[in-house]
Scaffold this motif. Sequence first.
Motif, PDB file in Angstrom:
ATOM      1  N   GLY A  47       0.879  -1.243  -0.224  1.00  0.00           N
ATOM      2  CA  GLY A  47      -0.155  -0.063  -0.324  1.00  0.00           C
ATOM      3  C   GLY A  47       0.449   1.294   0.051  1.00  0.00           C
ATOM      4  O   GLY A  47       2.309   1.706   0.011  1.00  0.00           O
ATOM      5  N   ILE A  48       0.059   2.015  -0.613  1.00  0.00           N
ATOM      6  CA  ILE A  48       1.228   3.766  -0.223  1.00  0.00           C
ATOM      7  C   ILE A  48       1.120   4.383   1.100  1.00  0.00           C
ATOM      8  O   ILE A  48       0.222   4.464   1.739  1.00  0.00           O
ATOM      9  N   VAL A  49       1.952   4.616   1.687  1.00  0.00           N
ATOM     10  CA  VAL A  49       1.933   5.094   3.255  1.00  0.00           C
ATOM     11  C   VAL A  49       2.339   6.920   3.087  1.00  0.00           C
ATOM     12  O   VAL A  49       2.531   7.557   3.820  1.00  0.00           O
ATOM     13  N   TYR A  50       3.001   7.219   1.622  1.00  0.00           N
ATOM     14  CA  TYR A  50       2.619   8.561   1.626  1.00  0.00           C
ATOM     15  C   TYR A  50       2.482   9.142  -0.213  1.00  0.00           C
ATOM     16  O   TYR A  50       3.093   8.386  -0.909  1.00  0.00           O
ATOM     17  N   GLU A  51       2.238  10.020  -0.103  1.00  0.00           N
ATOM     18  CA  GLU A  51       1.944  10.785  -1.690  1.00  0.00           C
ATOM     19  C   GLU A  51       2.289  11.967  -1.500  1.00  0.00           C
ATOM     20  O   GLU A  51       0.798  13.050  -0.590  1.00  0.00           O
ATOM     21  N   GLU A  52       2.959  12.700  -2.226  1.00  0.00           N
ATOM     22  CA  GLU A  52       3.152  13.737  -3.037  1.00  0.00           C
ATOM     23  C   GLU A  52       2.588  14.140  -3.695  1.00  0.00           C
ATOM     24  O   GLU A  52       3.450  14.116  -4.725  1.00  0.00           O
ATOM     25  N   ASP A  53       1.908  15.031  -4.853  1.00  0.00           N
ATOM     26  CA  ASP A  53       2.098  15.671  -6.121  1.00  0.00           C
ATOM     27  C   ASP A  53       2.120  17.143  -6.142  1.00  0.00           C
ATOM     28  O   ASP A  53       2.446  17.901  -7.922  1.00  0.00           O
ATOM     29  N   PHE A  54       1.885  17.780  -5.324  1.00  0.00           N
ATOM     30  CA  PHE A  54       2.624  19.641  -4.973  1.00  0.00           C
ATOM     31  C   PHE A  54       1.506  20.052  -6.110  1.00  0.00           C
ATOM     32  O   PHE A  54       1.762  21.391  -6.399  1.00  0.00           O
ATOM     33  N   GLU A  55       0.151  19.462  -6.226  1.00  0.00           N
ATOM     34  CA  GLU A  55      -0.744  20.679  -6.789  1.00  0.00           C
ATOM     35  C   GLU A  55      -0.691  21.835  -5.596  1.00  0.00           C
ATOM     36  O   GLU A  55      -1.520  23.062  -5.714  1.00  0.00           O
ATOM     37  N   ASP A  56      -1.883  21.051  -4.273  1.00  0.00           N
ATOM     38  CA  ASP A  56      -2.666  21.706  -3.499  1.00  0.00           C
ATOM     39  C   ASP A  56      -1.386  22.959  -2.837  1.00  0.00           C
ATOM     40  O   ASP A  56      -2.280  24.186  -2.047  1.00  0.00           O
ATOM     41  N   SER A  57       0.097  22.380  -2.393  1.00  0.00           N
ATOM     42  CA  SER A  57       0.646  23.136  -1.595  1.00  0.00           C
ATOM     43  C   SER A  57       2.413  22.564  -2.410  1.00  0.00           C
ATOM     44  O   SER A  57       2.562  21.853  -3.170  1.00  0.00           O
ATOM     45  N   ASP A  58       3.749  23.334  -1.023  1.00  0.00           N
ATOM     46  CA  ASP A  58       5.170  23.713  -1.793  1.00  0.00           C
ATOM     47  C   ASP A  58       4.956  21.634  -1.052  1.00  0.00           C
ATOM     48  O   ASP A  58       6.561  21.132  -1.031  1.00  0.00           O
ATOM     49  N   GLY A  59       4.311  21.173  -0.230  1.00  0.00           N
ATOM     50  CA  GLY A  59       4.428  19.744   0.180  1.00  0.00           C
ATOM     51  C   GLY A  59       5.166  19.828   1.897  1.00  0.00           C
ATOM     52  O   GLY A  59       5.724  18.951   1.995  1.00  0.00           O
ATOM     53  N   ILE A 103       5.762   9.166  -3.869  1.00  0.00           N
ATOM     54  CA  ILE A 103       4.974   7.847  -3.821  1.00  0.00           C
ATOM     55  C   ILE A 103       6.301   7.234  -2.964  1.00  0.00           C
ATOM     56  O   ILE A 103       7.424   6.895  -3.023  1.00  0.00           O
ATOM     57  N   ILE A 104       5.620   7.319  -1.217  1.00  0.00           N
ATOM     58  CA  ILE A 104       6.453   5.567  -0.607  1.00  0.00           C
ATOM     59  C   ILE A 104       5.376   4.722  -0.671  1.00  0.00           C
ATOM     60  O   ILE A 104       3.754   5.154   0.435  1.00  0.00           O
ATOM     61  N   GLU A 105       5.855   3.245  -0.898  1.00  0.00           N
ATOM     62  CA  GLU A 105       4.882   2.259  -1.126  1.00  0.00           C
ATOM     63  C   GLU A 105       5.735   1.318   0.423  1.00  0.00           C
ATOM     64  O   GLU A 105       6.468   1.126   0.420  1.00  0.00           O
ATOM     65  N   ALA A 106       4.851   0.477   1.172  1.00  0.00           N
ATOM     66  CA  ALA A 106       5.636  -0.856   2.407  1.00  0.00           C
ATOM     67  C   ALA A 106       4.438  -1.850   1.376  1.00  0.00           C
ATOM     68  O   ALA A 106       3.519  -1.820   1.365  1.00  0.00           O
ATOM     69  N   GLY A 107       5.302  -3.155   1.413  1.00  0.00           N
ATOM     70  CA  GLY A 107       4.971  -4.397   0.870  1.00  0.00           C
ATOM     71  C   GLY A 107       5.974  -4.927  -0.448  1.00  0.00           C
ATOM     72  O   GLY A 107       6.573  -4.084  -0.761  1.00  0.00           O
TER      73      GLY A 107
END
Length: 222
Positions: free
Chosen positions: A36-48, A193-197
């Motif tokens: 599963g995805i445990v971190y995701e950032e696409d920088f659309e809403d903010s600078d992350g 994206i950081i994925e665990a698994g």
Amino acid sequence: EIESLITVTIKSSGAAKLVDAESNLLNTEILTRLYGIVYEEDFEDSDGGFTHTGTFDEWEWGTPITWPSAAASGLKCWGTDLDGDYEDNANMTLLSPIINLTYLPDGMPVNIQWMQAWHLESSWYDPVSVQYTIDGGSTWTDIWVHSGSTTQAPWQRLSQDISAAAGKNIQIRWLFSTDFSIVYSGIYIDDIIIEAGNDDFTGMEIVYPVSGMGAEKEAQFE
């Protein structure tokens, strides 16, 4: 950011398993199958929450005006000078916020993926590296290094195993130094994206309620 994997339903080949990621019943064999995805950032809403610093630092968040002319997805990304070339004699760093992976059990497979575009002089003159730390910045480990001759590479997905980060806090940084002459568009990043698994189970549907959220979040991974 997803801060816990409480319940995961894995559906594959018509079979379903319910896995409680905080249960003592979860054994190592099943754990390596959790995905599963445990971190995701696409920088659309903010600078992350990313920060930057350095000499002739030109890291910017927004929409590229010159090459590569667009973000990898959406409108916004991070890049070194969104409307021109980077500077000579620069030494600049882009740093992620602290990403909490302390809830992941030690030994769980973890990988990071991100979109990156770069137009750089030879690494002999303008070196770039991507690194991570799991000890608060005392030591850093390379996950990507610009190498070879002058390169112009369009947006592409990069990935690297970071399983050492399971059970720890992690930060990512982009280091960029330049010499006294010849500059290009620089380096751009998006869609981290950081994925665990275990990615042997790609294509499965995963449904997991997330701590602090009122409804289940569902995702299809390919």
